[in-house]
Design a protein around this motif. Structure first.
Motif, PDB file in Angstrom:
ATOM      1  N   SER A 114       0.841  -1.189   0.000  1.00 42.60           N
ATOM      2  CA  SER A 114       0.000   0.000   0.000  1.00 42.60           C
ATOM      3  C   SER A 114       0.882   1.247   0.000  1.00 42.60           C
ATOM      4  O   SER A 114       1.811   1.365   0.808  1.00 42.60           O
ATOM      5  N   SER A 132      -8.083   2.367   9.180  1.00 43.90           N
ATOM      6  CA  SER A 132      -8.126   2.640   7.749  1.00 43.90           C
ATOM      7  C   SER A 132      -8.623   4.048   7.444  1.00 43.90           C
ATOM      8  O   SER A 132      -8.108   4.709   6.529  1.00 43.90           O
ATOM      9  N   GLU A 255      -5.445  -3.376  -3.646  1.00 44.41           N
ATOM     10  CA  GLU A 255      -5.200  -3.066  -2.235  1.00 44.41           C
ATOM     11  C   GLU A 255      -3.915  -2.281  -2.036  1.00 44.41           C
ATOM     12  O   GLU A 255      -3.724  -1.656  -0.983  1.00 44.41           O
ATOM     13  N   TRP A 256      -3.043  -2.252  -3.023  1.00 44.16           N
ATOM     14  CA  TRP A 256      -1.834  -1.437  -2.939  1.00 44.16           C
ATOM     15  C   TRP A 256      -2.118   0.029  -3.236  1.00 44.16           C
ATOM     16  O   TRP A 256      -1.257   0.887  -3.038  1.00 44.16           O
ATOM     17  N   ARG A 257      -3.316   0.323  -3.722  1.00 45.11           N
ATOM     18  CA  ARG A 257      -3.651   1.685  -4.116  1.00 45.11           C
ATOM     19  C   ARG A 257      -4.903   2.231  -3.430  1.00 45.11           C
ATOM     20  O   ARG A 257      -4.935   3.382  -3.017  1.00 45.11           O
ATOM     21  N   ARG A 259      -7.060   0.450  -1.009  1.00 36.89           N
ATOM     22  CA  ARG A 259      -7.562  -0.369   0.101  1.00 36.89           C
ATOM     23  C   ARG A 259      -8.394   0.426   1.102  1.00 36.89           C
ATOM     24  O   ARG A 259      -9.384  -0.084   1.653  1.00 36.89           O
TER      25      ARG A 259
END
Length: 325
Positions: A114, A132, A255-257, A259
């Motif tokens: 992320s 989050s 999910e790396w960008r 999430r």
């Protein structure tokens, strides 16, 4: 570059002088997310108020503008001779700590994690300790002067904004995909695109000319009912302004960008590229990235189903995050 040792008694001192090298990146998206990480690190007291960000110049007006909006830090230009981490930073002695994030895009832990978590770790914050909601792009909107709502075919707001171009060509939406999206939406709702309007759609789809100022670009996003975009900065702007987004990912796992974006529906595109590839190594990589948009060849029924599902949203601004596969 290794950061200088810090006296533990001054770790959280507001007088501590901190420099951040290449803060943050060469693209608008990197800047938005990196500055959110800095905003959080400062709120937590890990980074003192008004650190100095040394950033490279010459990466376009939007990148310049997003850093200019960051009144949380002093912005200075990093000399090109100091762009690489192998080069000693001559002004290091002026600071108690130097945080070096030069050439981060080539780091393996950036390419496959992320983005917000990567920047938080580099700033000394354990991302696992933060909920989050803290990682969303909340720093930007209060610092952008509201502009009159952008208009689309006479509609003050509520249009669908389509964003086919990325900062890197490898993540661009192919013209066939862009055209199919526009043709499916045309006549059903107001549509604005940052791309080319195909023949026959000029009366139903509006073209958004290139924005000259960050506030203008933010107004374009803010006025949309939802955004349809490839993996680019427009996805992060949509989160910053609470606009639902349908985002396609040809090179990175979502999910790396996205999430932490509750209003983003993410569509991962399966490709033969190494996961997290930031830069095309040649025309072969561009071809593989393009092929990911066409899992069934010329049959784009999968795309039609995705668009139809998103069009069915009754209250698009309150949807939970989900993954479309």
């Amino acid at each position: 570059m290794t950061a200088p040792l810090i006296d533990v008694d001054t770790l959280h001192s507001p007088a501590r002088r901190v420099a951040i090298l290449n803060g943050f990146g060469r693209t608008l998206g990197d800047g938005i997310i990196g500055l959110q990480a800095l905003h959080l690190a400062m709120r937590l007291g890990i980074v003192p108020s008004r650190p100095t960000l040394f950033r490279l110049a010459g990466f376009g007006p939007m990148v310049e503008a997003v850093h200019a909006a960051a009144d949380i830090a002093e912005i200075r230009i990093l000399p090109p001779a100091h762009a690489r981490p192998q080069t000693r930073f001559d002004a290091a002695n002026e600071f108690d700590q130097v945080i070096d994030v030069r050439e981060f895009a080539f780091a393996a832990d950036f390419q496959r994690t992320s983005m917000i978590d990567f920047f938080l770790r580099r700033l000394g914050v354990d991302p696992q300790l933060l909920p989050s909601a803290f990682k969303r792009n909340t720093w930007l909107a209060p610092r952008v002067t509201p502009q009159p709502a952008a208009r689309a075919r006479g509609h003050v707001q509520g249009y669908v904004l389509v964003c086919p171009r990325a900062s890197m060509r490898i993540r661009d939406m192919p013209d066939e995909i862009h055209d199919a999206i526009l043709r499916q939406l045309a006549g059903r709702c107001a549509v604005v695109t940052q791309g080319h309007v195909p023949d026959g759609l000029a009366d139903e789809v509006a073209h958004a000319p290139e924005c000259k100022a960050l506030a203008e670009l933010c107004a374009l996003v803010r006025g949309a009912r939802w955004v349809i975009s490839t993996d680019t900065a427009m996805v992060h702007l949509a989160d910053a302004f609470g606009v639902p987004c349908l985002a396609f990912f040809p090179t990175h796992r979502p999910e790396w960008r996205v999430r932490d974006y509750p209003r983003c529906v993410a569509v991962p595109l399966r490709s033969a590229l190494p996961p997290g590839l930031e830069f095309a190594r040649g025309v072969g990589d561009l071809a593989l990235a393009r092929r990911a948009w066409f899992p069934n060849g010329a049959d784009l029924d999968w795309l039609k189903r995705v668009i139809d599902r998103c069009r069915a949203w009754h209250e698009p601004r309150s949807l939970p995050s989900e993954m479309v596969t």
